[in-house]
Structure formats: C-alpha cells, structure tokens
Design an enzyme around this catalytic site. Sequence first.
Site, short mmCIF file in Angstrom:
data_model
loop_
_atom_site.label_atom_id
_atom_site.label_comp_id
_atom_site.label_asym_id
_atom_site.label_seq_id
_atom_site.Cartn_x
_atom_site.Cartn_y
_atom_site.Cartn_z
N THR A 1 14.02 4.65 10.41
CA THR A 1 14.92 3.53 10.66
C THR A 1 14.37 2.29 9.96
OG1 THR A 1 15.56 4.45 12.77
CG2 THR A 1 15.93 2.09 12.48
N THR B 1 0.84 -1.21 0.00
CA THR B 1 0.00 0.00 0.00
C THR B 1 0.87 1.25 0.00
OG1 THR B 1 -1.85 -1.09 1.11
CG2 THR B 1 -1.67 1.30 1.41
N CYS C 1 -17.62 -7.26 3.42
CA CYS C 1 -18.57 -6.86 4.43
C CYS C 1 -17.83 -5.99 5.42
CB CYS C 1 -19.12 -8.10 5.13
SG CYS C 1 -20.77 -7.87 5.73
#
Length: 382
Positions: free
Chosen positions: A238, A73, A326
Amino acid sequence: MERIYLDYGATSPMRSEAIEAMIPFLKSEFGNSGSIHDLGQRANDAIQMARSQIMHALGAETPREIVFTSSGTEANNLAILGFARKHRQKGTHIITTQIEHPSILEACHFLEKEGFTVTYLPVDSTGMVTVQEVQNALTDQTILVSIMAANNEVGTIQPISEIGKVLKNHQAYFHTDAIQFFGKIPVCVKELGVDLLSIGSHKIYGPKGVGALYIRKGVRIEPLLHGGGQERAIRPSTLNTPAIVSFGVAAQLVAEEVKEEAKRLTKLREYTWYRIRQEIGDVELNGHPTNRLPNNLNLSFQRVEGQAILLELNREQIYVSSGSACSAGKHRASHVLQAMGKREEIAYQSVRITLGKETDQTQIDRFIDVLKQALHYLRMLI
Ligand SMILES: *Cc1c(COP(=O)(O)O)cnc(C)c1O
C-alpha cells in the site's frame, strides 16, 4: 543561541509547502489508493500527481517511469539487485566505483555471493572516475554500470553524461545514484543517458522514508518484494500517500529553484572556504576544487580529528558531519577518502560542511567565529 544546521548532506528539514501538502492525507484523505471508492481514488489521483511532478523534475517521458520506494536505499537496492537478477542470462558482470554509498556497495557485495562479478573502479585524488576507466572495464559479460552522480561525502560530481554516451554502444545498462545530486544540479535523465536513476525525498526538503526509482520505459526489473500489484508489481505494498504527495511537491519546487539556489550556494560556499583558508589555515579541501556540489565543503584540518571539531561545534549548537563514522564504538576512516588515496590521518581529520536553503551569510559568519575558536583550542592541546 541560534541553532546552525550545516549537515544538509545527511538530511534536510522539511519545507513548509511539503508539510502542508501531506496534512490532508494524514487526516481526512486517508483512503487506500488501491480502493475503488472515491476516498481511494482521491488518494490515487494525488499519487499520480506526485508521479507527474517527479517525472517533470527528472525530465522523464511518462509517469510510468517513476516507481515509489520507501527510501533512497531501497531505490538503489531495487536498481542493483532487481536489474541484475532479471538480466543474469545476458551476463554476470557489474561495474561500479569504490566510493558509492553503502546501499550500492553492500547490494553489490551481496550479488557477488549470488555468483556475479563486480568491478569496483578506483577514483583519482579528487574523487573522479574517468570515462576511459569505465570503458576499459567493460566486457561482453557486463550488464550494468552503476556510478553515483555526486558523492555524498566529498561532493565530487562524476562525468555521467559522458559515461552514458559510451554505454550507448554497449549492451550494459546504466544506473546512477542521484540522491545527493538531485536538487543541487538540474537533472535530465535523457541528457545523462541513464536507464535507471535513484532519488530520495529527505535530502530535498521532503519527508523521510520515501524515495523513487526512475526506470526508463522498456527496462525490466525483478521486484525485491512480492505481494499485490502496486507500482505495476515492481514495488508492491500500500502506497504511503502522505509521504509521496509531499515528496512530489518538494521535488517540483526544488527543480524549479535549483539553478538560482546552486548559484547562491556556490557563492556562499566559496566565501566560507576563502575565510577558513585565510583565517584558520593548515587545512586541505577534499574532493574536486570546482566540479563539486554547490553546497559541499569537505575539509581536513591538520593535527585535529574531525570528530573533536564536530563535538566542539555541537556545544555551540552548530551541526556538521565528520569523515569518520563511529559505529558500535569502532572508529572507522571513510572509504571514500581512502579510495581517493588520502592518508588515514587526513581521513580522520575530515569535517563535512553542507549548506542548504536556510543557510545565510550571518550563519556562516558565526560558524567561522566558533570554528576559529575551536581550532585554536584544539590545536593548543597538542
Ligand atoms: C542519503 C543517500 C542515500 C540513502 O538514502 P536514504 O533515503 O537515506 O535511504 C543513498 N545514496 C546517497 C548518495 C545518499 O546521499
């Protein structure tokens, strides 16, 4: 009762080599890869090793082209937002498709609020985008085209290298979300003709919470995070050494095995589909019949909701996915199946079965037996 996992499209179990690789970095080798002392430098060496492994697995030119992120993502957001913001003086138009993962679609929606214009290309009934459609959508304002290599729901593979060729003659840069594609089909960034490519670790038997963005040498990106100079300041913070080291091992192994595994999974998938068609029937295959990921079967069983099937299989410890999500109690039909022009009914009926490393014919045989019973029962209820 043996657990049968058929949801590799959602995530994969970690392979033992990837688990083993991360252990030293969770225990004694805990240094910060930015530290000058030996403990830090050993962490840094291990990260550079993982970077090289991923470079090779993608056919990239230098390890510097690989930037580690916290997920697939994030790699997608960095590509879309980071590229668009850096190049807005050259144009404000972006092209993508209606069937992208939410991490692309939502990033594009966000850019619209910043004044960008986004074209969401339609797909045909098999989930394919055409090269012609991409070409028609290009304008002198287009700076970026982002088209997923393979769809995570229906498995359809897009003509990425053909689109890459068209874009060679245009100022627009080319990104592909290869998070579902990588590890199922051999990847070579040069052959695909892409400037940016996202991958994730947890779909390829590595740990969760780590991904990478390939950024072709010379392509400039605006960071999303601001902080230290890690990852050449494109992605400061980091580095997560254990996860990155493990991801490197998983990527190398999956790339070595991809050809053989693709053959094996295609055979097993065809066997599964053949038996379901023959022995259960009243079922439709969603996605492209042949140009699809080797491990993906997306099926709509007439007269039965996908979620009902999922729950029946769940009772027998068989895990699949349904085409409707759902969330917060709301039942929503898949945007991918809708874009493919499927009737809403078909979208609610869909079940995604995704095979992987541990799937064998014994598992498939039991799955089909249970599925047969479940459908017999569910269809009797109506
Ligand atoms: C899983 C997936 C993502 C998201 O990756 P995460 O690492 O889970 O954030 C994005 N795109 C596709 C096609 C995926 O399959």
